[in-house]
Scaffold this motif. Structure first.
Motif, PDB file in Angstrom:
ATOM      1  N   LEU A  65       0.842  -1.206   0.000  1.00 40.13           N
ATOM      2  CA  LEU A  65       0.000   0.000   0.000  1.00 40.13           C
ATOM      3  C   LEU A  65       0.877   1.256   0.000  1.00 40.13           C
ATOM      4  O   LEU A  65       0.792   2.095   0.901  1.00 40.13           O
ATOM      5  CB  LEU A  65      -0.917  -0.004   1.231  1.00 40.13           C
ATOM      6  CG  LEU A  65      -1.889  -1.183   1.361  1.00 40.13           C
ATOM      7  CD1 LEU A  65      -2.497  -1.218   2.752  1.00 40.13           C
ATOM      8  CD2 LEU A  65      -2.979  -1.096   0.301  1.00 40.13           C
ATOM      9  N   VAL A  68      -0.452   4.883   0.688  1.00 38.96           N
ATOM     10  CA  VAL A  68      -0.985   5.269   2.004  1.00 38.96           C
ATOM     11  C   VAL A  68       0.174   5.633   2.924  1.00 38.96           C
ATOM     12  O   VAL A  68       1.006   4.775   3.242  1.00 38.96           O
ATOM     13  CB  VAL A  68      -1.798   4.118   2.620  1.00 38.96           C
ATOM     14  CG1 VAL A  68      -2.367   4.536   3.975  1.00 38.96           C
ATOM     15  CG2 VAL A  68      -2.916   3.681   1.681  1.00 38.96           C
ATOM     16  N   ASN A  70       2.486   5.839   5.942  1.00 35.68           N
ATOM     17  CA  ASN A  70       2.548   5.032   7.156  1.00 35.68           C
ATOM     18  C   ASN A  70       3.612   5.585   8.109  1.00 35.68           C
ATOM     19  O   ASN A  70       4.345   6.508   7.775  1.00 35.68           O
ATOM     20  CB  ASN A  70       2.819   3.567   6.817  1.00 35.68           C
ATOM     21  CG  ASN A  70       4.186   3.338   6.208  1.00 35.68           C
ATOM     22  OD1 ASN A  70       5.213   3.528   6.863  1.00 35.68           O
ATOM     23  ND2 ASN A  70       4.226   2.940   4.928  1.00 35.68           N
ATOM     24  N   ARG A 175     -10.327   7.003   4.280  1.00 40.70           N
ATOM     25  CA  ARG A 175      -9.040   6.321   4.190  1.00 40.70           C
ATOM     26  C   ARG A 175      -9.175   4.860   4.632  1.00 40.70           C
ATOM     27  O   ARG A 175      -8.582   3.955   4.016  1.00 40.70           O
ATOM     28  CB  ARG A 175      -8.003   7.045   5.050  1.00 40.70           C
ATOM     29  CG  ARG A 175      -6.588   6.468   4.983  1.00 40.70           C
ATOM     30  CD  ARG A 175      -5.972   6.543   3.595  1.00 40.70           C
ATOM     31  NE  ARG A 175      -5.897   7.884   3.073  1.00 40.70           N
ATOM     32  CZ  ARG A 175      -4.950   8.774   3.373  1.00 40.70           C
ATOM     33  NH1 ARG A 175      -3.972   8.442   4.195  1.00 40.70           N
ATOM     34  NH2 ARG A 175      -4.968   9.970   2.827  1.00 40.70           N
ATOM     35  N   VAL A 179      -8.277   1.634   2.290  1.00 39.74           N
ATOM     36  CA  VAL A 179      -7.296   0.613   2.666  1.00 39.74           C
ATOM     37  C   VAL A 179      -7.945  -0.766   2.638  1.00 39.74           C
ATOM     38  O   VAL A 179      -7.381  -1.736   2.107  1.00 39.74           O
ATOM     39  CB  VAL A 179      -6.702   0.916   4.057  1.00 39.74           C
ATOM     40  CG1 VAL A 179      -5.893  -0.283   4.579  1.00 39.74           C
ATOM     41  CG2 VAL A 179      -5.821   2.157   4.004  1.00 39.74           C
ATOM     42  N   LEU A 212      -1.156   6.155   8.640  1.00 37.43           N
ATOM     43  CA  LEU A 212      -1.533   4.821   9.090  1.00 37.43           C
ATOM     44  C   LEU A 212      -0.487   4.322  10.080  1.00 37.43           C
ATOM     45  O   LEU A 212       0.715   4.380   9.808  1.00 37.43           O
ATOM     46  CB  LEU A 212      -1.617   3.888   7.878  1.00 37.43           C
ATOM     47  CG  LEU A 212      -2.061   2.445   8.099  1.00 37.43           C
ATOM     48  CD1 LEU A 212      -3.458   2.388   8.704  1.00 37.43           C
ATOM     49  CD2 LEU A 212      -2.023   1.682   6.767  1.00 37.43           C
TER      50      LEU A 212
END
Length: 282
Positions: A65, A68, A70, A175, A179, A212
């Motif tokens: 991912l 996204v 992190n 979000r 995900v 995240l």
């Protein structure tokens, strides 16, 4: 908590231990233990190798991912060599007090709430759903984070708005659904149904970016089911700690200290964790 040279203990949770570097550079060392919890209590003994599996899977999903943001630190060279299989150096975030749960299947505590109210976290659902049914579309069913030893409280989206503000609440929901949708697709390609997952997010204090965090799409935070078994009518064949949950429900009424897990339950659970790790290529 274990003494780690160059770090000082900060907090110990049900499964993870947090440490602060002695130079306090804005990072945290997140160490996954082999402890196992169910129904918000920590059980004995732990599951051998579990901490390494959780860390490996989290890193695998971060790689899958890339779009996204992190919490992994840009430079993890400070992670002690003997902890590299179960520890991550992460950015320190301002964490949101919301468990971002997404469900694509109705089961577990969500099914119990649905039977009582016809909804989960205020999200109305069609009548007549059975345990293990696929939902028409994934739903965001947040929960308020409880203190250790307490049960998380399912909350309606309006309560999330009260806790974090409207814009952040919308961002958390969108979000989380993004995900889940991506992870569900990737899991399906590997013969898995991602029934549900629990995500956590925080804000980067320097940039305000939504990030995240914590463990991601692991068998501790998600339900993975065997898709082939499901298609054959055998629902809930899982690659997570459901073996522990089922045994505990049959042998503990929730009062007093929980009993110790028998060796066969520990061994079978460890095996399921490893199977999932192999299926996801972690």
């Amino acid at each position: 908590m274990t003494t780690i040279p160059g770090f000082r203990p900060l907090a110990s949770g049900k499964v993870r231990d947090l440490y602060v570097p002695e130079d306090d550079d804005g990072t945290l060392l997140l160490v996954a233990s082999d402890r196992v919890s169910a129904f918000d209590v920590v059980l004995e003994p732990g599951i051998p190798g579990k901490g390494a599996v959780l860390t490996s899977l989290t890193r695998r999903w971060f790689a899958l991912l890339p779009e996204v943001p992190n919490h992994l630190a840009a430079d993890e060279s400070a992670v002690p060599e003997d902890l590299r299989d179960r520890a991550m150096l992460v950015r320190r975030l301002s964490m949101h007090p919301v468990e971002c749960v997404v469900r694509g299947v109705i089961t577990g505590s969500g099914y119990a709430e649905y039977r009582e109210r016809g909804s989960i976290s205020g999200v109305p659902l069609p009548a007549g759903l059975q345990d293990g049914d696929l939902l028409p579309e994934p739903i965001f069913t947040p929960a308020y984070k409880a203190e250790q030893g307490e049960h998380d409280e399912n909350i309606a989206f309006d309560r999330v708005v009260e806790l974090v503000g409207g814009d952040t609440a919308e961002a958390l929901r969108s979000r989380s659904l993004e995900v889940y949708a991506r992870a569900r697709q990737l899991a399906a390609e590997r013969g898995l149904i991602l029934a549900d997952t629990k995500l956590e997010f925080g804000d980067d204090p320097a940039t305000g970016e939504l990030v995240l965090a914590d463990e991601v799409l692991t068998p501790d935070s998600s339900r993975y089911w065997d898709a082939e078994a499901y298609a054959a009518g055998n629902r809930g064949v899982s690659f997570d700690k459901q073996i522990v949950r089922d045994w505990l429900k049959a042998h503990w009424d929730g009062s007093g200290a929980p009993p110790a897990l028998p060796a066969d339950v520990v061994e079978r659970t460890a095996g399921r964790y490893r199977e999932l790790q192999d299926l996801l290529g972690a």
